[in-house]
Design an enzyme around this catalytic site. Sequence first.
Site, PDB file in Angstrom:
ATOM      1  N   HIS A 149       0.833  -1.216   0.000  1.00  0.00           N
ATOM      2  CA  HIS A 149       0.000   0.000   0.000  1.00  0.00           C
ATOM      3  C   HIS A 149       0.864   1.261   0.000  1.00  0.00           C
ATOM      4  O   HIS A 149       0.547   2.245  -0.664  1.00  0.00           O
ATOM      5  CB  HIS A 149      -0.977  -0.003   1.183  1.00  0.00           C
ATOM      6  CG  HIS A 149      -1.791  -1.256   1.274  1.00  0.00           C
ATOM      7  ND1 HIS A 149      -2.294  -1.733   2.441  1.00  0.00           N
ATOM      8  CD2 HIS A 149      -2.157  -2.151   0.311  1.00  0.00           C
ATOM      9  CE1 HIS A 149      -2.957  -2.865   2.206  1.00  0.00           C
ATOM     10  NE2 HIS A 149      -2.874  -3.147   0.916  1.00  0.00           N
ATOM     11  N   HIS A 208      -9.450  -2.089  -4.146  1.00  0.00           N
ATOM     12  CA  HIS A 208      -8.297  -2.417  -3.303  1.00  0.00           C
ATOM     13  C   HIS A 208      -7.324  -3.345  -4.028  1.00  0.00           C
ATOM     14  O   HIS A 208      -6.101  -3.194  -3.908  1.00  0.00           O
ATOM     15  CB  HIS A 208      -8.709  -3.018  -1.962  1.00  0.00           C
ATOM     16  CG  HIS A 208      -7.516  -3.245  -1.093  1.00  0.00           C
ATOM     17  ND1 HIS A 208      -6.925  -2.226  -0.380  1.00  0.00           N
ATOM     18  CD2 HIS A 208      -6.715  -4.326  -0.918  1.00  0.00           C
ATOM     19  CE1 HIS A 208      -5.836  -2.686   0.218  1.00  0.00           C
ATOM     20  NE2 HIS A 208      -5.685  -3.957  -0.096  1.00  0.00           N
ATOM     21  N   ASP A 210      -3.347  -2.806  -4.700  1.00  0.00           N
ATOM     22  CA  ASP A 210      -2.295  -3.808  -4.492  1.00  0.00           C
ATOM     23  C   ASP A 210      -1.479  -4.005  -5.771  1.00  0.00           C
ATOM     24  O   ASP A 210      -0.250  -4.106  -5.739  1.00  0.00           O
ATOM     25  CB  ASP A 210      -2.920  -5.167  -4.123  1.00  0.00           C
ATOM     26  CG  ASP A 210      -3.394  -5.227  -2.675  1.00  0.00           C
ATOM     27  OD1 ASP A 210      -2.964  -4.395  -1.850  1.00  0.00           O
ATOM     28  OD2 ASP A 210      -4.188  -6.140  -2.368  1.00  0.00           O
ATOM     29  N   HIS A 267      -1.036 -10.585  -5.267  1.00  0.00           N
ATOM     30  CA  HIS A 267       0.405 -10.359  -5.139  1.00  0.00           C
ATOM     31  C   HIS A 267       1.240 -11.407  -5.883  1.00  0.00           C
ATOM     32  O   HIS A 267       2.217 -11.090  -6.555  1.00  0.00           O
ATOM     33  CB  HIS A 267       0.808 -10.375  -3.659  1.00  0.00           C
ATOM     34  CG  HIS A 267       0.020  -9.418  -2.823  1.00  0.00           C
ATOM     35  ND1 HIS A 267      -0.015  -8.069  -3.085  1.00  0.00           N
ATOM     36  CD2 HIS A 267      -0.772  -9.614  -1.745  1.00  0.00           C
ATOM     37  CE1 HIS A 267      -0.797  -7.484  -2.184  1.00  0.00           C
ATOM     38  NE2 HIS A 267      -1.263  -8.394  -1.368  1.00  0.00           N
TER      39      HIS A 267
HETATM   40 ZN   LIG Z   1      -3.759  -4.800  -0.010  1.00  0.00          ZN
END
Ligand SMILES: [Zn+2]
Length: 306
Positions: A81, A238, A242, A265
Amino acid sequence: MSSLNQKTLKNSVEIEGIGLHSGKNVKLLIKPSEPDTGIVFKRVDLKNNNLILPNFLNVTNTSLNTTISNEAGVKVSTIEHLMGALFCLGIDNALIEINNEEVPILDGSAIEFVDKLLVAGLKTSNKAIKIIKINKKIEIQEDEKNISIEPSKLSLDIDFEISFKDDFIKTQKNKINVYSDDLKDILNSRTFCLYEDIEKIKKMGLAKGGSLRNAIVVKDNGIVNEGGLRNSKEFVNHKILDCIGDLYTSGYRIIGKINCSQGGHYLTNKILRKLFSDNKNFSIKEIKERNLPNTIIDKSILRSIA
Ligand SMILES: [Zn+2]
């Protein structure tokens, strides 16, 4: 001075909070640094081997966060973040001193980082920004998840889709142009989890610092947090945040187009590794106003947040 030159902070900024997974209190001091030094983390609680570069090759864990480690195994986790905030504000160079192993989660979004960085102010150098231009489409498909990156003219477009069995989240999709859209909803969107997964996540030794102050908890066709969602696509937004933060482990801002479904991720790191494994896939260029008709950092981003 050109807005296309590299930027750092005008003043240092201190940020304090709790680590989402470690539950530990942590202090950050984000300091200005010289052009061409990039973003560097420094573990000030350690005397030796305490520099860690947020580079995709140093990403050692992608389970519910992005963790980077150096050759001595010294790590910093949950960088995504903060990295997203630095990317969106166009901060090219900064030294991030941290006195523990995890970046504070704050409210679960990037907005507090953005607010504090804007208060510290930005300083433009006389060195041109370098960017990564994608030359060839790269794709990764793993089961129902996929991600691709392909050339674009002057923008970074991110088209992201999530699909949950949960009736409240269901399928969400959003598409943004990082360099010209208003990013407020992206930067403001909090991390989230399903209520029924909390026990499993805690058993993994994660989310020790998790609470309704720093994460959205989804339960019984709604959210447990008071005050509801911050925007109607907060979940996918969100994930876009990321993705932006993870893309910054490439070291530069990217000109390209990302399409991602069900990723996170792990997949973003995997596509960066694939992209940079062959230097025909990309070029690193210095940008100057004369060869780039629009600005890479739209000033409206700063205006809308400030
Ligand atoms: Zn996150």
